[in-house]
Design an enzyme around this catalytic site. Structure first.
Site, PDB file in Angstrom:
ATOM      1  N   ASN A 164     -17.141  27.556 -23.243  1.00  0.00           N
ATOM      2  CA  ASN A 164     -17.651  26.763 -22.523  1.00  0.00           C
ATOM      3  C   ASN A 164     -17.280  26.436 -21.153  1.00  0.00           C
ATOM      4  OD1 ASN A 164     -18.313  25.388 -24.697  1.00  0.00           O
ATOM      5  ND2 ASN A 164     -16.610  24.494 -25.186  1.00  0.00           N
ATOM      6  N   SER A 219       0.341  -1.091  -0.152  1.00  0.00           N
ATOM      7  CA  SER A 219      -0.228   0.142  -0.144  1.00  0.00           C
ATOM      8  C   SER A 219       0.429   1.448   0.162  1.00  0.00           C
ATOM      9  CB  SER A 219      -0.750  -0.126   1.239  1.00  0.00           C
ATOM     10  OG  SER A 219      -0.179  -0.550   2.581  1.00  0.00           O
ATOM     11  N   THR A 248     -39.811  26.008 -11.378  1.00  0.00           N
ATOM     12  CA  THR A 248     -40.216  24.770 -10.593  1.00  0.00           C
ATOM     13  C   THR A 248     -39.848  24.563 -11.961  1.00  0.00           C
ATOM     14  OG1 THR A 248     -42.240  25.326 -10.695  1.00  0.00           O
ATOM     15  CG2 THR A 248     -41.285  25.503  -8.461  1.00  0.00           C
ATOM     16  N   HIS A 249     -40.149  22.378 -12.311  1.00  0.00           N
ATOM     17  CA  HIS A 249     -39.873  21.673 -13.185  1.00  0.00           C
ATOM     18  C   HIS A 249     -39.118  22.703 -14.451  1.00  0.00           C
ATOM     19  CE1 HIS A 249     -43.174  19.838 -11.391  1.00  0.00           C
ATOM     20  NE2 HIS A 249     -43.477  20.821 -11.430  1.00  0.00           N
ATOM     21  N   GLN A 301      -7.486  -2.457   3.900  1.00  0.00           N
ATOM     22  CA  GLN A 301      -6.325  -1.064   3.863  1.00  0.00           C
ATOM     23  C   GLN A 301      -6.859  -0.957   2.075  1.00  0.00           C
ATOM     24  OE1 GLN A 301      -2.063  -2.758   3.204  1.00  0.00           O
ATOM     25  NE2 GLN A 301      -2.375  -2.868   0.777  1.00  0.00           N
ATOM     26  N   LYS A 361      -8.529   2.993   2.080  1.00  0.00           N
ATOM     27  CA  LYS A 361      -7.865   4.625   1.713  1.00  0.00           C
ATOM     28  C   LYS A 361      -8.075   5.431   0.392  1.00  0.00           C
ATOM     29  CE  LYS A 361      -5.110   3.390   5.123  1.00  0.00           C
ATOM     30  NZ  LYS A 361      -4.872   1.802   5.013  1.00  0.00           N
ATOM     31  N   ASN A 382      -2.145  -1.738  13.595  1.00  0.00           N
ATOM     32  CA  ASN A 382      -3.636  -1.939  13.430  1.00  0.00           C
ATOM     33  C   ASN A 382      -4.139  -0.977  14.319  1.00  0.00           C
ATOM     34  OD1 ASN A 382      -3.805  -4.652  12.152  1.00  0.00           O
ATOM     35  ND2 ASN A 382      -4.710  -5.843  13.959  1.00  0.00           N
ATOM     36  N   LYS A 414     -17.314  29.696 -29.842  1.00  0.00           N
ATOM     37  CA  LYS A 414     -17.897  29.185 -28.237  1.00  0.00           C
ATOM     38  C   LYS A 414     -17.285  29.652 -27.067  1.00  0.00           C
ATOM     39  CE  LYS A 414     -19.571  25.824 -28.003  1.00  0.00           C
ATOM     40  NZ  LYS A 414     -20.164  23.825 -27.979  1.00  0.00           N
ATOM     41  N   GLU A 437     -18.302  22.169 -15.495  1.00  0.00           N
ATOM     42  CA  GLU A 437     -19.310  21.054 -15.688  1.00  0.00           C
ATOM     43  C   GLU A 437     -18.568  19.590 -15.300  1.00  0.00           C
ATOM     44  OE1 GLU A 437     -19.607  20.329 -20.536  1.00  0.00           O
ATOM     45  OE2 GLU A 437     -18.754  22.699 -20.153  1.00  0.00           O
ATOM     46  N   TYR A 469      -9.567  -6.506  12.642  1.00  0.00           N
ATOM     47  CA  TYR A 469      -8.794  -6.402  11.514  1.00  0.00           C
ATOM     48  C   TYR A 469      -8.986  -7.217  10.317  1.00  0.00           C
ATOM     49  CZ  TYR A 469      -5.625  -4.065   7.925  1.00  0.00           C
ATOM     50  OH  TYR A 469      -4.672  -4.102   7.122  1.00  0.00           O
TER      51      TYR A 469
HETATM   52  N1  ARG Z   1      -1.156  -1.560   5.451  1.00  0.00           N
HETATM   53  C1  ARG Z   1      -2.219  -1.769   6.366  1.00  0.00           C
HETATM   54  C2  ARG Z   1      -3.191  -0.913   6.102  1.00  0.00           C
HETATM   55  O1  ARG Z   1      -3.427  -0.058   5.365  1.00  0.00           O
HETATM   56  C3  ARG Z   1      -2.162  -1.156   7.704  1.00  0.00           C
HETATM   57  C4  ARG Z   1      -1.928  -2.730   8.466  1.00  0.00           C
HETATM   58  C5  ARG Z   1      -1.779  -3.371   8.606  1.00  0.00           C
HETATM   59  N2  ARG Z   1      -2.107  -4.498   9.788  1.00  0.00           N
HETATM   60  C6  ARG Z   1      -2.028  -6.056   9.141  1.00  0.00           C
HETATM   61  N3  ARG Z   1      -2.681  -6.612  10.282  1.00  0.00           N
HETATM   62  N4  ARG Z   1      -1.374  -6.626   8.571  1.00  0.00           N
HETATM   63  O2  ARG Z   1      -4.195  -1.216   6.833  1.00  0.00           O
END
Ligand code: ARG
Length: 472
Positions: free
Chosen positions: A297, A35, A167-168, A334, A337, A122, A295, A302, A329
């Site tokens: 735009n 990651s 409206t509409h 992972q 994010k 974790n 034009k 948009e 966990y």
């Molecule tokens: N890179 C992991 C994540 O974003 C970190 C946590 C990893 N924990 C584990 N038990 N492998 O979730």
């Protein structure tokens, strides 16, 4: 290609858990597992969290003063290295946590290994991500407020600028452009308050939950919570490492806000067409066409309208990742994010773009006014007049007005252009005085009910919001 990737990775077993492993991961395993490509964004939070953790371990007598100092020094060096772009992130080291820890070991030797006492990745990732989201909540609030201020300025200039209310998407009744701007101020104020609420709930520190069950070391979770500006530590270690509500709430608030922006963006797109001609976008927020020289735009608008798709997608993505996950966990998490990172960037960009567009756009008050008077927009004012002056029930007044509109349509004129005799033919109680309510200015000025569009209301709402923003 795939066959190349199926080769064993050349790297040796992982230094962080190598004890139990005799071989390193397959290259594909490394690729799916890593990651670092995205979670390096959380480097500052990771280092800040580790420094607070080390200081706490020392205060609790778990870490010697020497080790604590070395760890702190080392972490500060790493922070500078990353900020200077000199840090070499390694995919073999999987994520930001292990990249930092590994570099720490290079810098200070085996004492680096003591930093992970009473902690796990974790609770570490739960902490880093929470702090990252908290920062972006704060940044979003700043951008939302900035846009509110810009809208208040426009509303002030255009408190009395008449435009059609729809409206509409059909002309309904005249309103003021200032009132229309203030409608978005209301939406943004709710967006801001959703962010603030989410911030309040997320402001608990998960550090010290360790892997999932807490720890036997005598840690002080209040100390780390305090050092990292959290209100208090989280109360349940299982929940601490498995909770991602903070991210879900942020992205939901972001989705709603982006949805609001997309609605305004759509209005700008419509208003800037030659057919409407209500606004002129500045060159700074428009593009031209490579083939049609005439034009201009409204691309920025948009894009704001379109980018809501990414934010909503992030919300659905994260809800789907979290759905059905057993405590605590799981590596699925992972995947929490990237969508959130993207949603934060997108929201802030859209808010900034909207702010620029609105600040720079020119309002064509004549076109707005002309359109406000078309489409028999003051018909309700005629009906209201009949209720007030002739004491008719509203339904009857509505019917009479409908006949007046039909007559005007037949004659191809506005309501105000109908002759008194023609109006009296429809209803004999109508007098000359009726004409005073048929102008768009009279119409908007009469709407003084709380929350109504009258220019005087717009003025008092502007000062209400300015006060609220001052004390925010
Ligand atoms: N890179 C992991 C994540 O974003 C970190 C946590 C990893 N924990 C584990 N038990 N492998 O979730």
């Amino acid at each position: 290609m795939a066959s190349d990737k199926n080769k064993k990775s050349s790297s040796s077993e992982n230094a962080m858990w190598g004890g139990r492993f005799s071989a390193g991961p397959d290259t594909i395993m490394e690729e799916i597992n890593a990651s670092i490509g995205f979670d390096q964004k959380m480097y500052a939070q990771d280092i800040e969290g580790s420094r607070a953790h080390a200081a706490m371990l020392h205060k609790q007598g778990i870490l010697s003063v020497q080790d604590a100092e070395n760890i702190d020094q080392g972490l500060s060096t790493i922070l500078s290295e990353i900020e200077a772009g000199e840090f070499k992130f390694s995919r073999t080291l999987e994520d930001i946590h292990m990249n930092v820890e590994n570099r720490l070991a290079e810098l200070i030797g085996s004492a680096a290994g003591r930093l992970h006492t009473a902690r796990s990745r974790n609770d570490q990732v739960a902490l880093d991500f929470r702090m990252w989201v908290r920062d972006r909540v704060d940044a979003s609030i700043v951008e939302i407020e900035r846009l509110m201020v810009t809208l208040l300025a426009k509303a002030e200039i255009h408190a009395g600028t008449v435009m059609p209310g729809f409206t509409h998407l059909q002309t309904a009744q005249p309103v003021t452009f200032g009132h229309h701007c203030l409608a978005y101020v209301e939406m943004l104020a709710r967006d801001k308050s959703r962010m603030e609420d989410a911030r309040e709930r997320m402001n608990e520190c998960p550090l010290g939950a360790a892997a999932l069950a807490g720890t036997g070391f005598p840690i002080d979770r209040y100390m780390t919570a305090d050092a990292l500006n959290f209100r208090e530590p989280t109360r349940n270690s299982l929940d601490s490492v498995s909770d991602r509500d903070f991210a879900l709430e942020f992205v939901s608030a972001a989705s709603i806000c982006a949805t609001h922006l997309s609605r305004f963006a759509e209005e700008i797109v419509i208003w800037s067409t030659p057919q409407f001609n209500f606004v002129r976008m500045s060159d700074k927020f428009s593009t031209g066409s490579s083939i049609m020289p005439q034009k201009k735009n409204p691309d920025a608008a948009e894009l704001v309208r379109g980018k809501v798709g990414r934010v909503n997608g992030s919300l659905i993505g994260l809800l789907t990742v979290m759905k059905g996950l057993p405590l605590t966990y799981s590596k699925d998490m992972q995947e929490d994010k990237e969508g959130v990172f993207d949603a934060a960037d997108t929201l802030e960009l859209c808010l900034a773009a909207m702010n620029g567009m609105i600040a720079d756009m020119t309002i064509n008050t004549d076109a707005m006014k002309a359109a406000a008077g078309s489409g028999y927009s003051t018909a309700t004012d005629l009906a209201d007049w009949l209720v007030r002056e002739a004491d008719l029930p509203f339904r009857e007044a509505h019917h009479i007005t409908g006949r007046a509109v039909a007559l005007a349509e037949e004659k191809g004129c506005d309501l105000a252009d109908l002759k008194l005799v023609d109006l009296q033919d429809i209803n004999e109680t109508i007098t000359d005085a009726v004409y005073s309510v048929l102008t768009v200015e009279a119409s908007v000025s009469s709407r003084v009910s709380f929350g109504g569009t009258a220019p005087s209301n717009v003025a008092s709402q502007i000062s209400y919001w300015r006060d609220r923003l001052k004390t925010a």
